[in-house]
Design a protein around this motif. Structure first.
Motif, PDB file in Angstrom:
ATOM      1  N   THR A  46       0.894  -1.277   0.132  1.00  0.00           N
ATOM      2  CA  THR A  46      -0.115   0.045   0.028  1.00  0.00           C
ATOM      3  C   THR A  46       0.713   1.232  -0.058  1.00  0.00           C
ATOM      4  O   THR A  46       1.828   1.416   0.697  1.00  0.00           O
ATOM      5  N   LEU A  47       0.370   2.177  -0.691  1.00  0.00           N
ATOM      6  CA  LEU A  47       0.896   3.681  -0.861  1.00  0.00           C
ATOM      7  C   LEU A  47      -0.352   4.473   0.157  1.00  0.00           C
ATOM      8  O   LEU A  47      -1.194   4.607  -0.730  1.00  0.00           O
ATOM      9  N   ALA A  48       0.140   5.351   0.941  1.00  0.00           N
ATOM     10  CA  ALA A  48      -0.816   5.981   1.614  1.00  0.00           C
ATOM     11  C   ALA A  48      -0.228   7.395   2.219  1.00  0.00           C
ATOM     12  O   ALA A  48       0.948   7.664   2.523  1.00  0.00           O
ATOM     13  N   PHE A  49      -0.985   8.392   1.816  1.00  0.00           N
ATOM     14  CA  PHE A  49      -0.503   9.884   1.897  1.00  0.00           C
ATOM     15  C   PHE A  49      -1.518  10.682   2.594  1.00  0.00           C
ATOM     16  O   PHE A  49      -2.652  10.536   2.058  1.00  0.00           O
ATOM     17  N   GLN A  50      -1.112  11.705   3.186  1.00  0.00           N
ATOM     18  CA  GLN A  50      -2.085  12.710   3.308  1.00  0.00           C
ATOM     19  C   GLN A  50      -1.327  14.170   3.172  1.00  0.00           C
ATOM     20  O   GLN A  50      -0.183  14.316   3.646  1.00  0.00           O
ATOM     21  N   VAL A  51      -1.945  15.229   2.529  1.00  0.00           N
ATOM     22  CA  VAL A  51      -1.147  16.731   2.299  1.00  0.00           C
ATOM     23  C   VAL A  51      -2.167  17.581   2.517  1.00  0.00           C
ATOM     24  O   VAL A  51      -3.640  17.294   2.641  1.00  0.00           O
ATOM     25  N   PRO A  52      -1.823  18.714   3.141  1.00  0.00           N
ATOM     26  CA  PRO A  52      -2.847  19.867   3.440  1.00  0.00           C
ATOM     27  C   PRO A  52      -3.343  20.415   2.030  1.00  0.00           C
ATOM     28  O   PRO A  52      -2.782  20.327   1.082  1.00  0.00           O
ATOM     29  N   GLY A  53      -4.488  20.603   2.071  1.00  0.00           N
ATOM     30  CA  GLY A  53      -5.349  21.190   0.880  1.00  0.00           C
ATOM     31  C   GLY A  53      -5.925  22.620   1.216  1.00  0.00           C
ATOM     32  O   GLY A  53      -6.815  22.859   0.664  1.00  0.00           O
ATOM     33  N   ASN A  54      -5.068  23.215   2.059  1.00  0.00           N
ATOM     34  CA  ASN A  54      -5.510  24.596   2.416  1.00  0.00           C
ATOM     35  C   ASN A  54      -4.599  25.598   1.781  1.00  0.00           C
ATOM     36  O   ASN A  54      -4.520  26.696   2.283  1.00  0.00           O
ATOM     37  N   PHE A  55      -3.865  25.592   0.404  1.00  0.00           N
ATOM     38  CA  PHE A  55      -3.079  26.738   0.105  1.00  0.00           C
ATOM     39  C   PHE A  55      -3.980  28.063  -0.162  1.00  0.00           C
ATOM     40  O   PHE A  55      -3.289  28.907  -0.584  1.00  0.00           O
ATOM     41  N   ASP A  56      -5.479  27.728  -0.360  1.00  0.00           N
ATOM     42  CA  ASP A  56      -6.271  29.177  -0.627  1.00  0.00           C
ATOM     43  C   ASP A  56      -6.995  29.393   0.556  1.00  0.00           C
ATOM     44  O   ASP A  56      -7.826  30.320   0.594  1.00  0.00           O
ATOM     45  N   ALA A  57      -6.485  29.076   1.818  1.00  0.00           N
ATOM     46  CA  ALA A  57      -6.955  29.453   3.222  1.00  0.00           C
ATOM     47  C   ALA A  57      -6.240  30.843   3.414  1.00  0.00           C
ATOM     48  O   ALA A  57      -4.857  31.055   2.887  1.00  0.00           O
ATOM     49  N   PRO A  58      -6.994  31.582   4.285  1.00  0.00           N
ATOM     50  CA  PRO A  58      -6.396  33.091   4.474  1.00  0.00           C
ATOM     51  C   PRO A  58      -4.833  32.798   5.134  1.00  0.00           C
ATOM     52  O   PRO A  58      -3.993  33.610   4.776  1.00  0.00           O
ATOM     53  N   SER A  59      -4.595  31.678   6.071  1.00  0.00           N
ATOM     54  CA  SER A  59      -3.400  31.481   6.638  1.00  0.00           C
ATOM     55  C   SER A  59      -2.068  31.474   5.521  1.00  0.00           C
ATOM     56  O   SER A  59      -1.126  31.920   5.637  1.00  0.00           O
ATOM     57  N   HIS A  60      -2.667  30.962   4.327  1.00  0.00           N
ATOM     58  CA  HIS A  60      -1.741  30.889   3.170  1.00  0.00           C
ATOM     59  C   HIS A  60      -1.610  32.001   2.207  1.00  0.00           C
ATOM     60  O   HIS A  60      -0.483  32.452   1.760  1.00  0.00           O
ATOM     61  N   THR A  61      -2.937  32.471   1.718  1.00  0.00           N
ATOM     62  CA  THR A  61      -3.004  33.494   0.910  1.00  0.00           C
ATOM     63  C   THR A  61      -2.518  34.839   1.497  1.00  0.00           C
ATOM     64  O   THR A  61      -1.653  35.592   0.877  1.00  0.00           O
ATOM     65  N   LEU A  62      -2.661  35.193   2.981  1.00  0.00           N
ATOM     66  CA  LEU A  62      -1.989  36.292   3.570  1.00  0.00           C
ATOM     67  C   LEU A  62      -0.550  36.385   3.460  1.00  0.00           C
ATOM     68  O   LEU A  62       0.096  37.221   3.528  1.00  0.00           O
ATOM     69  N   LEU A  63      -0.121  35.037   3.559  1.00  0.00           N
ATOM     70  CA  LEU A  63       1.419  34.760   3.611  1.00  0.00           C
ATOM     71  C   LEU A  63       2.035  35.119   2.432  1.00  0.00           C
ATOM     72  O   LEU A  63       3.050  36.004   2.234  1.00  0.00           O
ATOM     73  N   ARG A  64       1.432  34.701   1.248  1.00  0.00           N
ATOM     74  CA  ARG A  64       1.926  34.865  -0.048  1.00  0.00           C
ATOM     75  C   ARG A  64       1.918  36.564  -0.282  1.00  0.00           C
ATOM     76  O   ARG A  64       2.706  36.953  -1.122  1.00  0.00           O
ATOM     77  N   GLU A  65       0.594  36.964  -0.054  1.00  0.00           N
ATOM     78  CA  GLU A  65       0.344  38.389  -0.429  1.00  0.00           C
ATOM     79  C   GLU A  65       1.453  39.218   0.281  1.00  0.00           C
ATOM     80  O   GLU A  65       1.956  40.259  -0.244  1.00  0.00           O
ATOM     81  N   LEU A  66       1.696  38.980   1.392  1.00  0.00           N
ATOM     82  CA  LEU A  66       2.614  39.487   2.150  1.00  0.00           C
ATOM     83  C   LEU A  66       4.043  39.595   1.655  1.00  0.00           C
ATOM     84  O   LEU A  66       4.779  40.796   1.560  1.00  0.00           O
ATOM     85  N   ALA A  67       4.422  38.455   1.341  1.00  0.00           N
ATOM     86  CA  ALA A  67       5.907  38.001   0.548  1.00  0.00           C
ATOM     87  C   ALA A  67       6.110  38.944  -0.450  1.00  0.00           C
ATOM     88  O   ALA A  67       6.949  39.102  -0.849  1.00  0.00           O
ATOM     89  N   ARG A  68       4.768  38.993  -1.468  1.00  0.00           N
ATOM     90  CA  ARG A  68       4.889  39.577  -2.524  1.00  0.00           C
ATOM     91  C   ARG A  68       4.724  41.070  -2.696  1.00  0.00           C
ATOM     92  O   ARG A  68       4.943  41.979  -3.716  1.00  0.00           O
ATOM     93  N   SER A  69       4.581  41.814  -1.497  1.00  0.00           N
ATOM     94  CA  SER A  69       4.441  43.085  -1.197  1.00  0.00           C
ATOM     95  C   SER A  69       5.680  43.850  -1.520  1.00  0.00           C
ATOM     96  O   SER A  69       6.681  43.335  -1.492  1.00  0.00           O
ATOM     97  N   PRO A  70       5.437  45.322  -1.898  1.00  0.00           N
ATOM     98  CA  PRO A  70       6.857  45.746  -2.247  1.00  0.00           C
ATOM     99  C   PRO A  70       7.689  45.965  -1.272  1.00  0.00           C
ATOM    100  O   PRO A  70       9.056  45.687  -1.774  1.00  0.00           O
ATOM    101  N   ARG A  71       7.505  45.702   0.243  1.00  0.00           N
ATOM    102  CA  ARG A  71       8.437  45.961   1.052  1.00  0.00           C
ATOM    103  C   ARG A  71       9.386  44.667   1.272  1.00  0.00           C
ATOM    104  O   ARG A  71      10.518  44.656   1.427  1.00  0.00           O
ATOM    105  N   TRP A  72       8.793  43.535   0.598  1.00  0.00           N
ATOM    106  CA  TRP A  72       9.382  42.210   0.799  1.00  0.00           C
ATOM    107  C   TRP A  72       9.584  41.329  -0.360  1.00  0.00           C
ATOM    108  O   TRP A  72      10.389  40.394  -0.535  1.00  0.00           O
ATOM    109  N   ALA A  73       8.932  41.841  -1.547  1.00  0.00           N
ATOM    110  CA  ALA A  73       9.258  41.123  -2.908  1.00  0.00           C
ATOM    111  C   ALA A  73      10.727  40.817  -3.144  1.00  0.00           C
ATOM    112  O   ALA A  73      11.098  39.756  -3.460  1.00  0.00           O
TER     113      ALA A  73
END
Length: 271
Positions: A140-167
């Motif tokens: 058997t091959l079995a795995f689980q992965v997070p499916g929350n990359f469109d959740a605020p926890s992740h979208t806010l992180l990406r938006e902040l990293a792309r902001s002019p101050r941090w890009a």
């Protein structure tokens, strides 16, 4: 620039939410059928601090269980915390890169399992064929992965990293929404002649406690690439974390009993 797949890990920070993080693994394990080997040979891919590797040894006493990870910090913690194998069994921890790892020739695995690690491996679905080929008949091959990359926890992180101050400092450091496939894509990739697959998803609503608990959670996982990239500039690192903390407080307000934190996960078992 640090690669997204090579953050510096902090085992103690990761394990602060071990109870919540372990629950999806137990749900995955409940769907794994009987293993053909006696004793079975089990590979835990992305074993981290070894806390779920130990659960594999408990589930299959006498099994030969090997945890694989590319983080020296995590492997050191795993070896320190989980030295004692189950009676008659063997548990060890080995450095490996999951982008190239395959079972040893002539030593097929009865179970290859991964808990919340494959999202760090670009193109991980392309590895399925080699891993399935390394299974014993009936394995058997079995795995689980997070499916929350469109959740605020992740979208806010990406938006902040792309902001002019941090890009300029953080361009390309974070994972994107394509880090995992859709459930139906996993089903298609895992189903084939002589094998069946079961794929499902679950959204857990964790009730977190303490001050800024979502930041504390992400600090053990998704925030690690940023912390690694800014490790040589503590002032910048703290400034980024402060901005992110403010955004998370607005997105995940505390309630009377704690802070609700919805977390979607994708599961797959190929037999």
């Amino acid at each position: 620039m640090p690669a997204v797949t090579d953050p510096r890990w902090d085992p103690a920070q990761y394990l602060r939410h071990a109870g919540h993080r372990t629950r999806p693994f137990l749900d995955l394990l409940a769907r794994v059928p009987a293993l053909p080997g006696d004793p079975p040979r089990i590979a835990d891919l992305g074993c981290g601090a070894g806390n779920v590797t130990a659960l594999l040894a408990e589930r299959w006493p006498g099994a030969r269980v090997t945890g694989y990870d590319n983080s020296p910090e995590m492997l050191d913690r795993a070896r320190a915390d989980h030295r004692g194998p189950a009676p008659g069994g063997r548990t060890d921890f080995v450095h490996a890169d999951l982008r190239t790892w395959t079972p040893e020739p002539g030593r097929p695995c009865d179970l290859i399992v991964s808990n919340a690690a494959l999202q760090w491996i670009p193109g991980h679905a392309d590895r399925f064929a080699d891993w399935i080929a390394g299974l014993a008949p009936g394995g058997t091959l079995a795995f689980q992965v997070p499916g929350n990359f469109d959740a605020p926890s992740h979208t806010l992180l990406r938006e902040l990293a792309r902001s002019p101050r941090w890009a300029g400092r953080l361009d390309g450091v974070l994972r994107h929404t394509g880090a995992v496939l859709r459930p139906e894509e996993y089903l298609e990739r895992l189903t084939g002649p002589g094998r069946t697959a079961d794929v499902w998803e679950t959204t857990y609503v964790h009730l977190l406690q303490g001050e800024d608990p979502v930041l504390d959670w992400i600090g053990g996982t998704g925030l690690r690439p940023v912390l690694t990239a800014l490790a040589d500039d503590p002032e910048a690192r703290d400034a980024f974390v402060d901005e992110y903390r403010t955004a998370l407080r607005a997105a995940y307000p505390a309630g009377p009993h704690g802070t609700p934190f919805p977390f979607r996960r994708i599961f797959a078992v190929a037999h």
